[in-house]
Scaffold this motif. Sequence first.
Motif, PDB file in Angstrom:
ATOM      1  N   LEU A 273       4.828  -0.252   5.087  1.00  0.00           N
ATOM      2  CA  LEU A 273       4.769  -0.230   3.625  1.00  0.00           C
ATOM      3  C   LEU A 273       5.935  -1.028   3.058  1.00  0.00           C
ATOM      4  O   LEU A 273       6.878  -1.362   3.774  1.00  0.00           O
ATOM      5  CB  LEU A 273       4.794   1.209   3.089  1.00  0.00           C
ATOM      6  CG  LEU A 273       6.071   2.033   3.282  1.00  0.00           C
ATOM      7  CD1 LEU A 273       6.213   3.030   2.131  1.00  0.00           C
ATOM      8  CD2 LEU A 273       6.019   2.802   4.599  1.00  0.00           C
TER       9      LEU A 273
ATOM     10  N   ASP B  14       2.391   1.761  -2.453  1.00  0.00           N
ATOM     11  CA  ASP B  14       2.097   2.124  -1.052  1.00  0.00           C
ATOM     12  C   ASP B  14       2.536   3.567  -0.792  1.00  0.00           C
ATOM     13  O   ASP B  14       1.797   4.369  -0.205  1.00  0.00           O
ATOM     14  CB  ASP B  14       2.893   1.256  -0.065  1.00  0.00           C
ATOM     15  CG  ASP B  14       2.612  -0.230  -0.154  1.00  0.00           C
ATOM     16  OD1 ASP B  14       1.535  -0.611  -0.624  1.00  0.00           O
ATOM     17  OD2 ASP B  14       3.496  -1.004   0.270  1.00  0.00           O
TER      18      ASP B  14
ATOM     19  N   TYR C 282      -5.765   3.598   3.997  1.00  0.00           N
ATOM     20  CA  TYR C 282      -4.598   3.249   3.156  1.00  0.00           C
ATOM     21  C   TYR C 282      -4.452   1.725   3.103  1.00  0.00           C
ATOM     22  O   TYR C 282      -4.311   1.126   2.031  1.00  0.00           O
ATOM     23  CB  TYR C 282      -3.338   3.924   3.725  1.00  0.00           C
ATOM     24  CG  TYR C 282      -2.062   3.125   3.554  1.00  0.00           C
ATOM     25  CD1 TYR C 282      -1.434   3.039   2.307  1.00  0.00           C
ATOM     26  CD2 TYR C 282      -1.484   2.439   4.634  1.00  0.00           C
ATOM     27  CE1 TYR C 282      -0.270   2.286   2.152  1.00  0.00           C
ATOM     28  CE2 TYR C 282      -0.327   1.692   4.484  1.00  0.00           C
ATOM     29  CZ  TYR C 282       0.280   1.611   3.243  1.00  0.00           C
ATOM     30  OH  TYR C 282       1.420   0.862   3.085  1.00  0.00           O
TER      31      TYR C 282
ATOM     32  N   ARG D 115      -4.796  -0.755  -0.160  1.00  0.00           N
ATOM     33  CA  ARG D 115      -3.574  -1.343  -0.712  1.00  0.00           C
ATOM     34  C   ARG D 115      -3.431  -2.845  -0.441  1.00  0.00           C
ATOM     35  O   ARG D 115      -2.873  -3.565  -1.262  1.00  0.00           O
ATOM     36  CB  ARG D 115      -2.348  -0.600  -0.133  1.00  0.00           C
ATOM     37  CG  ARG D 115      -2.061   0.739  -0.780  1.00  0.00           C
ATOM     38  CD  ARG D 115      -1.567   0.591  -2.231  1.00  0.00           C
ATOM     39  NE  ARG D 115      -0.437  -0.316  -2.270  1.00  0.00           N
ATOM     40  CZ  ARG D 115      -0.303  -1.297  -3.158  1.00  0.00           C
ATOM     41  NH1 ARG D 115      -1.192  -1.475  -4.109  1.00  0.00           N
ATOM     42  NH2 ARG D 115       0.738  -2.105  -3.102  1.00  0.00           N
TER      43      ARG D 115
END
Length: 445
Positions: free
Chosen positions: A333, A354, A379, A383
Amino acid sequence: MSPSSQSFRVAIVGGGLCGLTCAIPLIKAGVDVQVYEGAHKFAEIGAGVCLGQNAINILTKLGIYNDVYNNTLKPEPEDDMGPSSAPHQPVPPRGLDNMNGWFKYVAGEGDNEELCDYAAKDNVAQGVHRAVFLETLIAHVDPARTHFHKRCTHLTEGPSGTTIHFADGTSAEADVVLGADGIKSAVRRFVAGTAGAPVDPHLKHSGSVAYRALVPAAVAAAAGCAVDYGARPLCVVGKDKHFIIFTVRGGTMINIAAFVTDPARATPATWVAPPAAGGEDVAPAVVLKAYEEWGPEMTRLLSCVTAAKKWDINVVHPPLAPSAWTRGAVAILGDAAHGMQPHLGAGAGQGLEDAYLLGRLLAHAQTSRANVSDVLKVYAAVRQPRAHRVWEGSRRAGDIYEFRAGETIDVAELRRLSGYVWDHAVDADVEAAEAMLVREGVFAA
Ligand SMILES: Cc1cc2nc3c(=O)[nH]c(=O)nc-3n(C[C@H](O)[C@H](O)[C@H](O)COP(=O)(O)OP(=O)(O)OC[C@H]3O[C@@H](n4cnc5c(N)ncnc54)[C@H](O)[C@@H]3O)c2cc1C
């Protein structure tokens, strides 16, 4: 968030703005989180960072925003940017500064002719001293969960989890590892499968350097600066160079980020691996020299700089596909995933997005050790496209400011680029991820 029954152990590698922001909701949700920071303490340089409305919304949702605000009223922390404030005036108050109307664009040369005005009606962003922001985050993280001098060198996978190996010869095991270890991320090399390469193929120098400095507003005024820098943020533009100027600490400190780009290395095709070092101190005369052809007001302002740092503007390029943001139960991230040029003031905000999504998904009642790698894939799928679009927008903004995109500043295009960053409903990301997890059979409907 309600206390979680999560049985997995989470390790966050890197305790910068994004790593700590990610730790906070997980700790609140009762997840077992440990933070491994490579440095001997959490630290941010004494410069400003701009938080767009998207970032402010996240901090508000996480219950941190008021603390950032209240922290602005406390005494000054130690400043890593050197003594620029000390000899000139008493310790200044800190402060969150509204970026009233966003930037005015003025020419660097001559008398700083106004070229155009963004003139946002709403308060779209705020400037905050980085150390104040970081200090606020630290206060939300139990010190027992933080480990210093833990510089990750590499990761290995085993039957009982992922092992993080540190430069001091120690190691730690976790079920989920989140790499928030910045632009030169070691965790990225694991997830992207490039650990064996002699240099990280995704780490590039963007051809630009930034000189960063803080000047007390009172010092600038005493030196004869005529501009009220607290009134509006300024983007001072010229061919292959520009300044970003906004105040922090309640208007008492002028934050300067001064960029210079090598025109021969301004496009991604020309980018190469960065030098090993970065963030070194430079003599104020070096900064003055870089802008010697600029007009008298900017020369006066730069003459007030007593300490400056030079930063290579490194980026993640070529971009990582979503599949390269995760490997098993390891994900990246922040700058580790999408380090970008800072020209929309959006890099940290993207990392906070994030962190927010990871916090919500890892604390979700249906996330378990068995399905966490699928959760992390989702995720990344949610993102990565947005972060990459902001990455592209940030590059484009730099080309606009420095007249590589044309001979005028196209404020309509800048509005589109910034609007995309700020006007974002982060809970829509959570809903999209949850819907995807249901569609893919990872979560029950
Ligand atoms: C000149 C400039 C101006 C900017 N202005 C803005 C702005 O106005 N607004 C904005 O949103 N963004 C801005 N950015 C971008 C922003 O600073 C970054 O996006 C943000 O700091 C990234 O946070 P991070 O936590 O991902 O990484 P970092 O802040 O780099 O934190 C990484 C942490 O990990 C630690 N670490 C590193 N390697 C290891 C390792 N191997 N093991 C363990 N720990 C490790 C580091 O010590 C550090 O604490 C700017 C950037 C620059 C260069």
